[in-house]
Design a protein around this motif. Structure first.
Motif, PDB file in Angstrom:
ATOM      1  N   ASP A   1       1.103  -0.628   0.014  1.00 52.31           N
ATOM      2  CA  ASP A   1      -0.021  -0.227  -0.113  1.00 52.31           C
ATOM      3  C   ASP A   1       1.065   1.382  -0.247  1.00 52.31           C
ATOM      4  N   GLU A   2       0.135   1.672  -0.611  1.00 50.23           N
ATOM      5  CA  GLU A   2       1.176   4.053  -0.432  1.00 50.23           C
ATOM      6  C   GLU A   2       0.731   4.622  -0.049  1.00 50.23           C
ATOM      7  N   THR A   3       0.907   5.114   0.407  1.00 47.34           N
ATOM      8  CA  THR A   3       0.672   6.566   1.441  1.00 47.34           C
ATOM      9  C   THR A   3       1.037   7.886   1.049  1.00 47.34           C
ATOM     10  N   PHE A   4       1.150   8.683   0.473  1.00 46.17           N
ATOM     11  CA  PHE A   4       1.225  10.171   0.218  1.00 46.17           C
ATOM     12  C   PHE A   4       0.994  10.632   1.350  1.00 46.17           C
ATOM     13  N   VAL A   5       1.759  11.782   1.460  1.00 48.03           N
ATOM     14  CA  VAL A   5       1.821  13.317   2.852  1.00 48.03           C
ATOM     15  C   VAL A   5       1.918  14.778   2.327  1.00 48.03           C
ATOM     16  N   VAL A   6       1.326  15.589   1.637  1.00 50.96           N
ATOM     17  CA  VAL A   6       1.716  16.110   0.588  1.00 50.96           C
ATOM     18  C   VAL A   6       2.025  17.042   1.259  1.00 50.96           C
TER      19      VAL A   6
ATOM     20  N   ARG B   1      -4.431  16.700  -4.607  1.00 51.21           N
ATOM     21  CA  ARG B   1      -4.105  17.110  -3.007  1.00 51.21           C
ATOM     22  C   ARG B   1      -2.548  18.318  -2.910  1.00 51.21           C
ATOM     23  N   GLY B   2      -3.240  18.975  -1.959  1.00 48.83           N
ATOM     24  CA  GLY B   2      -2.662  19.640  -0.595  1.00 48.83           C
ATOM     25  C   GLY B   2      -1.163  19.657   0.074  1.00 48.83           C
ATOM     26  N   PRO B   3      -0.666  21.117   0.379  1.00 50.10           N
ATOM     27  CA  PRO B   3      -0.454  21.001   2.062  1.00 50.10           C
ATOM     28  C   PRO B   3      -1.377  20.274   2.936  1.00 50.10           C
ATOM     29  N   GLY B   4      -1.151  19.373   3.994  1.00 46.17           N
ATOM     30  CA  GLY B   4      -1.849  18.306   5.005  1.00 46.17           C
ATOM     31  C   GLY B   4      -2.911  17.908   4.498  1.00 46.17           C
ATOM     32  N   GLN B   5      -3.178  17.525   2.577  1.00 44.32           N
ATOM     33  CA  GLN B   5      -4.098  16.241   2.811  1.00 44.32           C
ATOM     34  C   GLN B   5      -2.885  14.749   2.180  1.00 44.32           C
ATOM     35  N   THR B   6      -3.886  13.964   2.687  1.00 45.04           N
ATOM     36  CA  THR B   6      -2.563  12.266   2.298  1.00 45.04           C
ATOM     37  C   THR B   6      -3.752  11.971   0.884  1.00 45.04           C
ATOM     38  N   ALA B   7      -3.333  10.815   0.555  1.00 45.99           N
ATOM     39  CA  ALA B   7      -3.631   9.698  -1.019  1.00 45.99           C
ATOM     40  C   ALA B   7      -3.149   8.761  -0.724  1.00 45.99           C
ATOM     41  N   PHE B   8      -3.898   7.932  -1.085  1.00 49.99           N
ATOM     42  CA  PHE B   8      -3.190   6.324  -0.574  1.00 49.99           C
ATOM     43  C   PHE B   8      -3.681   5.643  -1.465  1.00 49.99           C
ATOM     44  N   VAL B   9      -3.339   4.802  -1.625  1.00 43.93           N
ATOM     45  CA  VAL B   9      -3.259   3.603  -3.367  1.00 43.93           C
ATOM     46  C   VAL B   9      -3.039   2.385  -2.531  1.00 43.93           C
ATOM     47  N   PRO B  10      -4.298   1.607  -2.285  1.00 44.60           N
ATOM     48  CA  PRO B  10      -4.101  -0.013  -2.128  1.00 44.60           C
ATOM     49  C   PRO B  10      -3.823  -0.805  -2.599  1.00 44.60           C
ATOM     50  N   ARG B  11      -2.434  -1.760  -2.637  1.00 40.75           N
ATOM     51  CA  ARG B  11      -1.778  -2.020  -3.319  1.00 40.75           C
ATOM     52  C   ARG B  11      -2.644  -3.064  -4.339  1.00 40.75           C
ATOM     53  N   GLY B  12      -2.215  -3.302  -5.177  1.00 42.48           N
ATOM     54  CA  GLY B  12      -2.135  -3.644  -6.628  1.00 42.48           C
ATOM     55  C   GLY B  12      -3.322  -2.594  -7.926  1.00 42.48           C
TER      56      GLY B  12
ATOM     57  N   ARG C   1       1.331  13.905 -11.112  1.00 40.25           N
ATOM     58  CA  ARG C   1       1.769  14.597 -11.578  1.00 40.25           C
ATOM     59  C   ARG C   1       1.499  16.408 -10.455  1.00 40.25           C
ATOM     60  N   ILE C   2       2.722  16.829 -10.851  1.00 41.30           N
ATOM     61  CA  ILE C   2       2.978  17.594  -9.991  1.00 41.30           C
ATOM     62  C   ILE C   2       2.076  19.194 -10.427  1.00 41.30           C
ATOM     63  N   GLU C   3       1.452  19.426 -10.061  1.00 42.63           N
ATOM     64  CA  GLU C   3       0.969  20.629 -10.490  1.00 42.63           C
ATOM     65  C   GLU C   3       1.510  22.254  -9.727  1.00 42.63           C
ATOM     66  N   GLY C   4       1.356  23.534 -11.016  1.00 39.89           N
ATOM     67  CA  GLY C   4       1.749  24.222 -10.538  1.00 39.89           C
ATOM     68  C   GLY C   4       3.045  24.353 -10.610  1.00 39.89           C
ATOM     69  N   PRO C   5       3.649  25.494 -10.572  1.00 45.11           N
ATOM     70  CA  PRO C   5       4.619  26.345 -10.782  1.00 45.11           C
ATOM     71  C   PRO C   5       5.427  25.851 -10.164  1.00 45.11           C
ATOM     72  N   GLN C   6       5.577  25.587  -8.598  1.00 41.04           N
ATOM     73  CA  GLN C   6       6.615  25.469  -7.248  1.00 41.04           C
ATOM     74  C   GLN C   6       6.653  23.728  -6.955  1.00 41.04           C
ATOM     75  N   PRO C   7       7.071  23.048  -6.607  1.00 42.78           N
ATOM     76  CA  PRO C   7       7.509  21.747  -6.903  1.00 42.78           C
ATOM     77  C   PRO C   7       6.988  21.686  -5.525  1.00 42.78           C
ATOM     78  N   CYS C   8       6.832  20.309  -5.180  1.00 50.22           N
ATOM     79  CA  CYS C   8       5.794  19.016  -4.708  1.00 50.22           C
ATOM     80  C   CYS C   8       7.026  18.372  -3.147  1.00 50.22           C
ATOM     81  N   ARG C   9       7.085  19.126  -2.342  1.00 48.18           N
ATOM     82  CA  ARG C   9       7.566  17.609  -1.401  1.00 48.18           C
ATOM     83  C   ARG C   9       6.122  17.023  -0.338  1.00 48.18           C
ATOM     84  N   HIS C  10       6.379  15.781  -0.079  1.00 49.60           N
ATOM     85  CA  HIS C  10       5.898  14.551  -0.076  1.00 49.60           C
ATOM     86  C   HIS C  10       6.138  13.499   0.654  1.00 49.60           C
ATOM     87  N   LEU C  11       5.796  13.210   1.283  1.00 47.62           N
ATOM     88  CA  LEU C  11       6.161  12.021   2.249  1.00 47.62           C
ATOM     89  C   LEU C  11       5.359  10.399   1.253  1.00 47.62           C
ATOM     90  N   VAL C  12       6.704   9.867   1.497  1.00 52.27           N
ATOM     91  CA  VAL C  12       5.949   8.314   0.469  1.00 52.27           C
ATOM     92  C   VAL C  12       6.119   7.102   1.353  1.00 52.27           C
TER      93      VAL C  12
END
Length: 155
Positions: A53-58, A74-85, A91-102
């Motif tokens: 399973d993969e979770t992103f914390v933006v 998803r933006g700062p303080g939000q998460t995205a969950f991707v179940p295995r399989g 895709r990173i949006e906007g003009p600035q980089p995106c820092r996130h935990l994987v």
């Protein structure tokens, strides 16, 4: 630049900086956490993690996620969950980089990022080698990265 963003232990692959902040070995295989900074308009090809399973914390910036045909932002303080399989990408949006935990559960996938950095593989030029390495990490690539056209023409 990487030292300023993530510290001296960070490494770069295709413009994205990675630093494993919780290695699999420290959790007896239960999980890993990688701190990542991705440039604007970047993102991986569509893929599937068969064993994790993969979770992103933006932390900063903004990303559009595509999971099994559904898109969401998803933006700062939000998460995205991707179940295995589940087929997915982002895709990173906007003009600035995106820092996130994987966060991957169980852990082990963080070695893929390190292997790609060491081999200096390029997308799409080196996709056969990238896909071969991916298989060692229970990863299959299934399609291209998200494009502006996939998202209705937005940036």
């Amino acid at each position: 630049m990487k030292d300023i963003i993530l510290g001296p232990d960070a490494f770069e692959w295709q413009g994205t900086y990675y630093k494993t902040i919780l290695p699999t070995a420290e959790t007896d295989g239960a999980m890993s956490i990688t701190d990542s900074v991705s440039p604007a308009l970047s993102g991986p090809p569509r893929h599937i993690h068969h064993d994790a399973d993969e979770t992103f914390v933006v932390l900063s910036g903004e990303a559009t996620f595509w999971v099994e045909g559904e898109t969401f932002v998803r933006g700062p303080g939000q998460t995205a969950f991707v179940p295995r399989g589940a087929e997915h990408c982002f895709r990173i949006e906007g003009p600035q980089p995106c820092r996130h935990l994987v966060i991957l559960t169980p852990g082990g996938f963080e070695g893929f990022f390190a292997a790609m950095s060491e081999k200096d593989c390029r997308i799409p030029e080196d996709m056969p080698a990238i896909a071969e390495t991916g298989k060692r990490f229970h990863l299959d690539f299934t399609g291209p990265p998200l494009s502006a056209a996939d998202l209705g023409g937005q940036s």
